[in-house]
Design an enzyme around this catalytic site. Structure first.
Site, PDB file in Angstrom:
ATOM      1  N   TRP A 192       8.712  -9.546  -2.361  1.00  0.00           N
ATOM      2  CA  TRP A 192       8.078  -8.231  -2.405  1.00  0.00           C
ATOM      3  C   TRP A 192       8.328  -7.614  -3.793  1.00  0.00           C
ATOM      4  O   TRP A 192       9.454  -7.684  -4.301  1.00  0.00           O
ATOM      5  CB  TRP A 192       8.659  -7.314  -1.311  1.00  0.00           C
ATOM      6  CG  TRP A 192       8.146  -5.919  -1.433  1.00  0.00           C
ATOM      7  CD1 TRP A 192       6.919  -5.468  -1.059  1.00  0.00           C
ATOM      8  CD2 TRP A 192       8.829  -4.811  -2.019  1.00  0.00           C
ATOM      9  NE1 TRP A 192       6.797  -4.139  -1.375  1.00  0.00           N
ATOM     10  CE2 TRP A 192       7.949  -3.704  -1.965  1.00  0.00           C
ATOM     11  CE3 TRP A 192      10.088  -4.644  -2.589  1.00  0.00           C
ATOM     12  CZ2 TRP A 192       8.294  -2.447  -2.447  1.00  0.00           C
ATOM     13  CZ3 TRP A 192      10.430  -3.394  -3.074  1.00  0.00           C
ATOM     14  CH2 TRP A 192       9.538  -2.305  -3.000  1.00  0.00           C
ATOM     15  N   ASP A 359      -4.274   6.926   1.826  1.00  0.00           N
ATOM     16  CA  ASP A 359      -3.391   5.819   2.239  1.00  0.00           C
ATOM     17  C   ASP A 359      -2.746   6.150   3.584  1.00  0.00           C
ATOM     18  O   ASP A 359      -3.228   7.002   4.346  1.00  0.00           O
ATOM     19  CB  ASP A 359      -2.363   5.540   1.127  1.00  0.00           C
ATOM     20  CG  ASP A 359      -1.928   4.089   1.076  1.00  0.00           C
ATOM     21  OD1 ASP A 359      -1.071   3.695   1.893  1.00  0.00           O
ATOM     22  OD2 ASP A 359      -2.450   3.330   0.240  1.00  0.00           O
ATOM     23  N   ASP A 360      -1.671   5.493   3.880  1.00  0.00           N
ATOM     24  CA  ASP A 360      -0.948   5.598   5.147  1.00  0.00           C
ATOM     25  C   ASP A 360      -0.599   7.056   5.474  1.00  0.00           C
ATOM     26  O   ASP A 360      -0.383   7.863   4.568  1.00  0.00           O
ATOM     27  CB  ASP A 360       0.350   4.784   4.980  1.00  0.00           C
ATOM     28  CG  ASP A 360       1.016   4.485   6.290  1.00  0.00           C
ATOM     29  OD1 ASP A 360       0.575   4.998   7.317  1.00  0.00           O
ATOM     30  OD2 ASP A 360       1.999   3.709   6.261  1.00  0.00           O
ATOM     31  N   ARG A 436      10.004  -3.236   9.529  1.00  0.00           N
ATOM     32  CA  ARG A 436       9.401  -1.948   9.129  1.00  0.00           C
ATOM     33  C   ARG A 436       9.063  -1.108  10.379  1.00  0.00           C
ATOM     34  O   ARG A 436       8.028  -0.488  10.450  1.00  0.00           O
ATOM     35  CB  ARG A 436       8.149  -2.159   8.288  1.00  0.00           C
ATOM     36  CG  ARG A 436       7.929  -1.016   7.298  1.00  0.00           C
ATOM     37  CD  ARG A 436       6.538  -1.001   6.727  1.00  0.00           C
ATOM     38  NE  ARG A 436       6.434  -0.043   5.637  1.00  0.00           N
ATOM     39  CZ  ARG A 436       5.355   0.673   5.371  1.00  0.00           C
ATOM     40  NH1 ARG A 436       4.272   0.556   6.067  1.00  0.00           N
ATOM     41  NH2 ARG A 436       5.356   1.515   4.370  1.00  0.00           N
ATOM     42  N   ASP A 471      -4.084  -3.200   5.203  1.00  0.00           N
ATOM     43  CA  ASP A 471      -2.703  -3.561   4.908  1.00  0.00           C
ATOM     44  C   ASP A 471      -2.130  -4.458   6.007  1.00  0.00           C
ATOM     45  O   ASP A 471      -2.681  -4.549   7.119  1.00  0.00           O
ATOM     46  CB  ASP A 471      -1.887  -2.256   4.803  1.00  0.00           C
ATOM     47  CG  ASP A 471      -0.660  -2.381   3.908  1.00  0.00           C
ATOM     48  OD1 ASP A 471      -0.281  -3.507   3.569  1.00  0.00           O
ATOM     49  OD2 ASP A 471      -0.069  -1.326   3.565  1.00  0.00           O
ATOM     50  N   ASP A 541       3.041  -4.091  -4.765  1.00  0.00           N
ATOM     51  CA  ASP A 541       3.523  -2.713  -4.634  1.00  0.00           C
ATOM     52  C   ASP A 541       4.243  -2.282  -5.902  1.00  0.00           C
ATOM     53  O   ASP A 541       4.529  -1.098  -6.078  1.00  0.00           O
ATOM     54  CB  ASP A 541       4.503  -2.604  -3.459  1.00  0.00           C
ATOM     55  CG  ASP A 541       3.772  -2.321  -2.160  1.00  0.00           C
ATOM     56  OD1 ASP A 541       2.538  -2.181  -2.188  1.00  0.00           O
ATOM     57  OD2 ASP A 541       4.439  -2.250  -1.117  1.00  0.00           O
TER      58      ASP A 541
END
Ligand code: DGJ
Length: 748
Positions: A192, A359-360, A436, A471, A541
């Site tokens: 990541w 976004d989220d 997550r 995503d 990211d």
């Protein structure tokens, strides 16, 4: 027709101006591999390139004959392409030739993404039917050659022609036998925020492999394997690339045997895989794309880029200029309301940005990452007018509107979970591992895919949504689907990806105007399979410009500029804490699909002006930055990694932009020149430097320069004067814009 068959030696020759692929039906009916490499003339029989029959490592032969689709248990002993357990428990298979046909074009693969043709004559296909009689297993091997690309694609379709089920344990998309092992294996590995780091190692005796067992291709390793000679550079030397058009568990492997021959194989990872093939049932492997270059890694990448940009990506967005987005993630995370978003959008619009991406955090009770995935209805406290109301207001500002979703996931704290806890991937009686704070929906189940299609098509149908960021933020644990019987649980991972592809296919068909961007916590599923549905991906990211040099360089080995989303973000950078100049952040993000991921309201006047200038600069060269030919000039993975340079150029080499980046400034380092490639040596180019300045490097390079000078002498990228270099600082970037002058064809 680029595929010919010599009936005497039963040799097939797939050929174009760049590559030849030769295979032969041996005397005993097995399929021998003769050659894949640079183009050979179409002259008579190449049957002499192999022995008459497949002998394995038997007492009659020293070394086994190279094999086109090797099976286990008949004396080959190297890694196989195909393993199937038969009703008596045996696994030996011996495929023999039955028939073949050659036809124009290139067939699609049922339910799987693949490269395609658009016009007559773009590619031809050889289909060879093989049969193992005792197992009643038929295998159709497909080999397609594009007429003007150094590319051969391969896949296999298995069919049970008997009366009892068979269990397929391994079905590779392709193997490739090479006569020596003097190769370096190049792989893109990472983690990541550190995706696609170029790793190179010498091949050694035995097997060396990369792969995934996570349910996604993963950022640990990209489904790509490159072999190069030690002397191969960006511009010279041999290289092979094997890439898999697939987004699930994969294996890419190189095995060197006792005779120093090499076998490559790529396909669905046999680890954790098995597939019950009922009578009359078929199993299709994903597509493997094989590229050969004798002009270095640059030409290898050119071939992948052209193919994946123009004949893997689909739909209106394949060619359409991609919009410059503002994404609110790093500006607000979950903490926003409508007023705040409109404030950001208004400021962004004033800078020339074209799309606002929410976004989220917009749905359910999503104020953190531990709730509401699966409940795809707007949070009315944040967005009183819902997505529709917000989207309309954004459109009224003159921006298009895009939205983030994570369809494959569910939070335990959600209505979807309350209603359908049984839709979650997991093994009954075992606790589910959360990652997550979320669980994975069982995409192998039709009702899950149908439900998601219903909910998401409703969302996309109701509001003016022009873009979707899809995503996927965790990998699979406790792989199990209650909808599958025990003997089919080995099919789960592949069925999961088939379900995900089906949802993508249905949504992209239903909403052809919507631009889809794939994402998996950044580049955790940046693979050719995804590019078939979503022509661009969130590369990482990690938005730090310096980290991005490596990430984008590595990604570019296989993937075109049009596929790499790259954003300018705020400093200190949210991933590294590093403070880089805003020009450097832009100069890196320009090489791909540009976006901004910061709060434009918080910009200083100076930065606001800089961003407006960046956007204007990018817009004026968007075609070059998104669809130009990328030429890699100086690698961040070589030497001390302190410098990186690349350029993008038009097909006719009349326009180019060169990017040069230096991580740390060094005192008294002396002058340094950067030699360019691919220009017209006879043309004159007007060179201008960005950001514009009066420093010695700008002055020394600006003006009219010959293509020959730019390639043989180069641009000055560090001044001779130590006093000048003191003023430069760390993390610097410069762009050099090149424009050929009329009349072309000569300079003074
Ligand atoms: C991971 C993505 O890569 C980020 O860009 C952002 O969309 C977050 N997920 C949101 O949860």
């Amino acid at each position: 027709m680029p595929i010919t068959f010599d009936a005497t030696s039963r040799t097939f020759h797939l050929r174009n101006e760049q590559v030849s692929y030769l295979l032969r039906v041996l005397e005993n009916g097995t399929l021998g591999h003769l050659f894949f490499g640079g183009s050979l003339v179409e002259a008579g029989s190449y049957g002499r390139l192999s022995g008459g029959e497949f002998l394995g490592y038997s007492n009659r032969a020293a070394a086994p004959v190279p094999h086109e689709y090797p099976t286990s248990g008949i004396g080959d002993y190297r890694v196989p392409a195909l393993v199937a357990t038969q009703p008596d428990g045996s696994t030996a298979l011996d495929l023999r030739y039955v028939s073949h046909r050659v036809f124009a074009g290139k067939p699609a693969i049922a339910n799987l993404p693949s490269t395609y043709v658009q016009g007559y004559g773009e590619a031809d296909t050889l289909e060879i039917l093989m049969l193992d009689t005792p197992a009643s297993l038929e295998v159709r091997l497909f080999f397609s050659i594009y007429s003007d690309r150094p590319v051969v694609t391969r896949s296999a379709r298995l069919r049970n022609v008997g009366e009892v089920p068979l269990t397929v344990e391994c079905a590779m998309s392709a193997t490739l036998d090479l006569p020596d092992s003097e190769w370096e294996l190049v792989q893109l590995s990472g983690a990541w925020a550190r995706e696609c780091q170029v790793r190179t190692r010498h091949l050694e005796a035995g097997s060396q492999s990369i792969g995934s067992v996570r349910g996604a291709s993963g950022y640990q390793h990209n489904p790509l394997l490159i072999l190069k000679r030690a002397s191969t550079s960006e511009e010279n030397g041999e290289a092979y690339g094997l890439s898999l058009v697939y987004s699930g568990n994969f294996l890419a492997e190189a095995e060197v045997d006792v005779y120093n021959t090499t076998r490559l194989r790529i396909g669905v990872n046999p680890e954790g895989f098995s597939w019950t093939l009922d009578p009359s049932a078929e199993f299709c492997t994903p597509e493997a794309v094989l590229v050969y270059s004798e002009a270095g890694l640059g030409a290898l990448s050119d071939a992948f880029h052209g193919l994946y940009r123009d004949r893997l990506a689909r739909g209106v967005w394949r060619e359409a200029p991609r919009p410059i987005v503002i994404n609110n993630w790093e500006a607000t995370y979950y903490d926003f309301d409508e007023a705040r978003l409109l404030e950001i959008a208004t400021a962004a619009q004033g800078l020339g940005i074209e799309m606002f991406v929410l976004d989220d955090g917009w749905f359910g009770r999503r104020d953190g990452d531990n709730t509401s995935l699966g409940d795809w209805t707007a949070n009315k406290a944040k967005l009183p007018g819902g997505i529709e109301g917000l989207a309309r207001q954004i459109e009224a500002l003159g921006l298009r509107f895009g939205i983030w979703i994570e369809p494959e996931m569910v939070s335990q704290r959600s209505q979807l979970y309350a209603d359908h806890a049984d839709w979650v991937v997991g093994v009954p009686k075992r606790p589910n591992t959360e990652s997550r704070n979320q669980l994975v929906l069982d995409m192998s189940r039709r009702e899950v895919v149908d439900h998601l299609f219903g909910v998401l098509s409703d969302l996309l149908g109701r509001a003016p949504i022009s873009y979707v960021k899809w995503d996927m933020n965790r990998n699979i644990t406790e792989p199990f689907s209650p909808s599958l019987p025990a003997h089919r649980q080995g099919e789960f991972f592949h069925r999961y990806i088939l379900g995900t592809y089906e949802l993508y296919e249905r949504l992209t068909r239903a909403f052809p105007q919507v631009l889809f961007e794939s994402c998996a916590s950044g580049g955790g599923r940046f693979d050719p399979g995804m590019l078939f549905f979503a022509p661009q991906a969130w590369t990482s990211d990690d938005t730090d410009a310096i980290e991005r040099l490596k990430i984008q360089w590595g990604t570019s080995l296989c993937y075109p500029l049009s596929s790499m989303a790259a954003h300018v973000s705020a400093v200190p950078n949210h991933q590294t804490g590093r403070v880089t100049p805003i020009a450097t952040r832009a100069a890196v993000a320009f090489f791909g699909v540009l976006g901004y991921e910061l709060d434009p309201v918080a910009l200083s006047d100076e930065d606001r002006e800089a961003v407006a200038d960046q956007i204007a600069y990018y817009k004026a060269r968007r075609e070059l930055f998104q669809r130009g030919r990328l030429v890699r000039l100086r690698s961040p993975f070589e030497g001390d990694g302190n410098e990186t340079a690349w350029m993008t150029m038009s097909a006719d080499s009349s326009r180019a932009v060169v990017g040069h980046y230096r991580v740390l400034n060094q005192p008294n380092r002396g002058p340094s020149r950067l030699r360019l490639r691919g220009l017209d040596a006879k043309a004159s180019y007007r060179v201008s430097v960005w950001p514009a300045g009066k420093d010695p490097v700008s002055t020394a390079n600006s003006g009219i320069r010959g293509g020959d000078e730019l390639m043989r002498v180069g641009l000055l990228v560090a001044s001779e004067n130590p006093v000048d270099s003191r003023r430069v600082g760390d993390f610097t970037a410069r762009l050099f814009d090149l424009e050929a002058q009329e009349p072309a064809g000569g300079h003074a």
